[in-house]
Design an enzyme around this catalytic site. Structure first.
Site, PDB file in Angstrom:
ATOM      1  N   ARG A   1       0.726  -1.284  -0.033  1.00 54.33           N
ATOM      2  CA  ARG A   1       0.023   0.185  -0.057  1.00 54.33           C
ATOM      3  C   ARG A   1       0.823   0.934  -0.011  1.00 54.33           C
ATOM      4  NH1 ARG A   1      -5.006   2.053   3.638  1.00 54.33           N
ATOM      5  NH2 ARG A   1      -6.086   0.390   2.483  1.00 54.33           N
TER       6      ARG A   1
ATOM      7  N   HIS B   1      -7.527   0.953  -6.002  1.00 55.72           N
ATOM      8  CA  HIS B   1      -7.942   0.054  -4.815  1.00 55.72           C
ATOM      9  C   HIS B   1      -8.411  -1.258  -5.365  1.00 55.72           C
ATOM     10  CE1 HIS B   1      -7.909  -0.824  -0.809  1.00 55.72           C
ATOM     11  NE2 HIS B   1      -8.828   0.150  -0.216  1.00 55.72           N
TER      12      HIS B   1
ATOM     13  N   GLN C   1     -10.552  -3.541  -2.928  1.00 59.13           N
ATOM     14  CA  GLN C   1     -11.661  -2.767  -2.257  1.00 59.13           C
ATOM     15  C   GLN C   1     -12.872  -3.426  -3.217  1.00 59.13           C
ATOM     16  OE1 GLN C   1     -12.441  -0.868   0.579  1.00 59.13           O
ATOM     17  NE2 GLN C   1     -14.549  -1.248   0.073  1.00 59.13           N
TER      18      GLN C   1
ATOM     19  N   ASP D   1     -16.787   8.527  -1.207  1.00 56.72           N
ATOM     20  CA  ASP D   1     -15.659   8.072  -0.311  1.00 56.72           C
ATOM     21  C   ASP D   1     -15.259   9.530   0.209  1.00 56.72           C
ATOM     22  OD1 ASP D   1     -13.028   7.273   0.294  1.00 56.72           O
ATOM     23  OD2 ASP D   1     -12.204   7.524  -1.675  1.00 56.72           O
TER      24      ASP D   1
ATOM     25  N   CYS E   1     -16.222   2.825   1.069  1.00 57.33           N
ATOM     26  CA  CYS E   1     -15.163   2.053   1.442  1.00 57.33           C
ATOM     27  C   CYS E   1     -14.545   2.024   2.907  1.00 57.33           C
ATOM     28  CB  CYS E   1     -13.902   2.154   0.494  1.00 57.33           C
ATOM     29  SG  CYS E   1     -13.388   4.102   0.474  1.00 57.33           S
TER      30      CYS E   1
ATOM     31  N   ARG F   1     -14.122  -7.441   3.024  1.00 52.50           N
ATOM     32  CA  ARG F   1     -12.474  -7.216   2.512  1.00 52.50           C
ATOM     33  C   ARG F   1     -11.891  -8.340   2.768  1.00 52.50           C
ATOM     34  NH1 ARG F   1     -10.351  -2.425   2.392  1.00 52.50           N
ATOM     35  NH2 ARG F   1      -8.818  -3.501   1.159  1.00 52.50           N
TER      36      ARG F   1
HETATM   37  N1  NVA Z   1      -9.720   7.425  -1.407  1.00 51.97           N
HETATM   38  C1  NVA Z   1      -9.347   7.132  -0.046  1.00 51.97           C
HETATM   39  C2  NVA Z   1      -9.569   5.515  -0.036  1.00 51.97           C
HETATM   40  C3  NVA Z   1      -9.549   5.022   1.439  1.00 51.97           C
HETATM   41  C4  NVA Z   1      -9.843   3.648   1.513  1.00 51.97           C
HETATM   42  C5  NVA Z   1      -7.947   7.534   0.147  1.00 51.97           C
HETATM   43  O1  NVA Z   1      -6.851   7.129  -0.651  1.00 51.97           O
HETATM   44  O2  NVA Z   1      -7.733   7.854   1.269  1.00 51.97           O
HETATM   45  N1   CP Z   2     -11.295   0.802   2.838  1.00 52.73           N
HETATM   46  C1   CP Z   2      -9.914   0.678   3.089  1.00 52.73           C
HETATM   47  O1   CP Z   2      -8.874   0.510   2.338  1.00 52.73           O
HETATM   48  O2   CP Z   2      -9.597   0.989   4.530  1.00 52.73           O
HETATM   49  P1   CP Z   2      -8.405   1.182   5.325  1.00 52.73           P
HETATM   50  O3   CP Z   2      -7.490   2.432   4.833  1.00 52.73           O
HETATM   51  O4   CP Z   2      -8.685   0.957   6.833  1.00 52.73           O
HETATM   52  O5   CP Z   2      -7.555   0.090   5.169  1.00 52.73           O
END
Ligand code: NVA
Ligand code: CP
Length: 327
Positions: free
Chosen positions: A106, A133, A136, A229, A270, A315
């Site tokens: 990540r 992602h 997700q 989101d 998400c 998930r």
């Molecule tokens: N768009 C958000 C998704 C988090 C799961 C981010 O990248 O922070």
């Molecule tokens: N939705 C998601 O990816 O959550 P986290 O950032 O907690 O992993």
């Protein structure tokens, strides 16, 4: 279906049949878990989780899924390794490939996870980049399938900043799986034009629709899924909040919008979500701009039309499917 040794970097790399197979595998694992049936098929294997950004769901899902499959896990937090500072991604990939059977990543640019995969001799799984992602989306689609019994033909509207990982991945996923996908945002928040072009071509094959609307009331008419989101994603400057709130406030998922959607409409997100002021960022931004929530009203989030916690649980089952299919 054989996905052994494949990386899972973005949905563009997978056919609709392969995505369906991953969803079926996840449903099967979910059933096994609920029935207490052990599935330690990967005893003796080990995986590494690299997180350059924070996480609750993704990290916990990879860890529990790995344990359920009988595997050992090492978690590398955003500061706890040499990655980036003293060791390149290419070198890290070759080091970890010699020790582990799979690597989750990540972080920031999609090109980083692609580079990791290029130099790794074991499967690499994308746990979120700025652009995509994909794990997700598998969870989201499993949840939609459980709710409506199908994916093809479902009307899904995404409201909010559609230029980032979630909307990009939804655009690809919906295009592949025959979903009627609508982006609802101010024009400057629409997804990348090149990605949309690619997805329009995919949609022609699957029967999906991809459309754009700036008026939320019009967009949600007949919609079965309202998806949103956060307005500011991880890695973005906190200075953009003011502009985002000004631009995106009309796109907040409200009870009024839910009422204007299809009778069977559900709310998805998400997560994490700013539905009240009970978080550090939610409180400071809410108080600064005199708001009691951001992208979604608390009443919608807490309503019986909200399926966000099933989505979060899924998930784990879908990530387990990705690992089991590719290892
Ligand atoms: N768009 C958000 C998704 C988090 C799961 C981010 O990248 O922070
Ligand atoms: N939705 C998601 O990816 O959550 P986290 O950032 O907690 O992993």
């Amino acid at each position: 279906m054989n996905l052994k040794n494949r990386d899972f970097l973005k949905l563009l790399d997978f056919t609709s049949e392969e995505i369906e197979y991953l969803l079926d595998t996840a449903a099967d694992f979910k059933e096994k878990k609920k029935n207490g049936q052990p599935h330690r098929y990967f005893e003796g294997k080990n995986i590494a989780l690299i997180f350059e950004k924070t996480s609750t769901r993704t990290r916990c899902s990879f860890e529990v899924a790995a344990h359920d499959l009988g595997m050992g896990v090492t978690y590398l937090d955003p500061t706890g390794s040499q990655i980036g500072q003293k060791e390149s991604i290419a070198d890290t990939a070759r080091v970890l490939s010699g020790i582990y059977d799979g690597i989750e990543y990540r972080g920031y640019g999609q090109e980083i996870v692609e580079e990791l995969a290029k130099y790794s001799s074991v499967p690499v799984w994308n746990g979120l980049t700025n652009e995509f992602h994909p794990t997700q989306i598998l969870a989201d689609f499993l949840t939609i399938r459980e709710t409506f019994g199908k994916l093809s033909g479902i009307k899904l509207v995404y409201l909010g900043d559609a230029r980032y990982n979630m909307a990009n991945s939804l655009t690809v996923g919906c295009a592949k799986m025959g979903i009627d996908f609508k982006v609802c945002a101010p024009e400057k928040y629409f997804p990348d034009a090149q990605l949309v072009k690619t997805c329009q071509k995919l949609a022609e094959q699957s029967g999906a629709k991809i459309s754009f609307e700036t008026d939320p009331q019009k967009a949600v008419k007949d919609a079965q899924v309202l998806y949103t989101d956060v307005w500011v994603s991880m890695g973005e400057s906190s200075e953009v909040w003011e502009e985002r709130i000004k631009d995106l406030l009309p796109y907040r998922v409200t009870q009024k919008l839910m009422d204007a959607a299809s009778k069977d409409a559900v709310f998805m997100h998400c997560l994490p979500a700013f539905h009240d002021l009970k978080t550090g960022i939610g409180k400071s931004i809410g108080e600064k701009f005199s708001l009691d929530c951001l992208e979604v009203e608390d009443a919608v989030f807490e309503s019986d039309r909200s399926i966000v916690f099933s989505e979060a649980e899924n998930r784990m089952h879908t990530i387990k499917a990705v690992m089991a299919a590719t290892l």
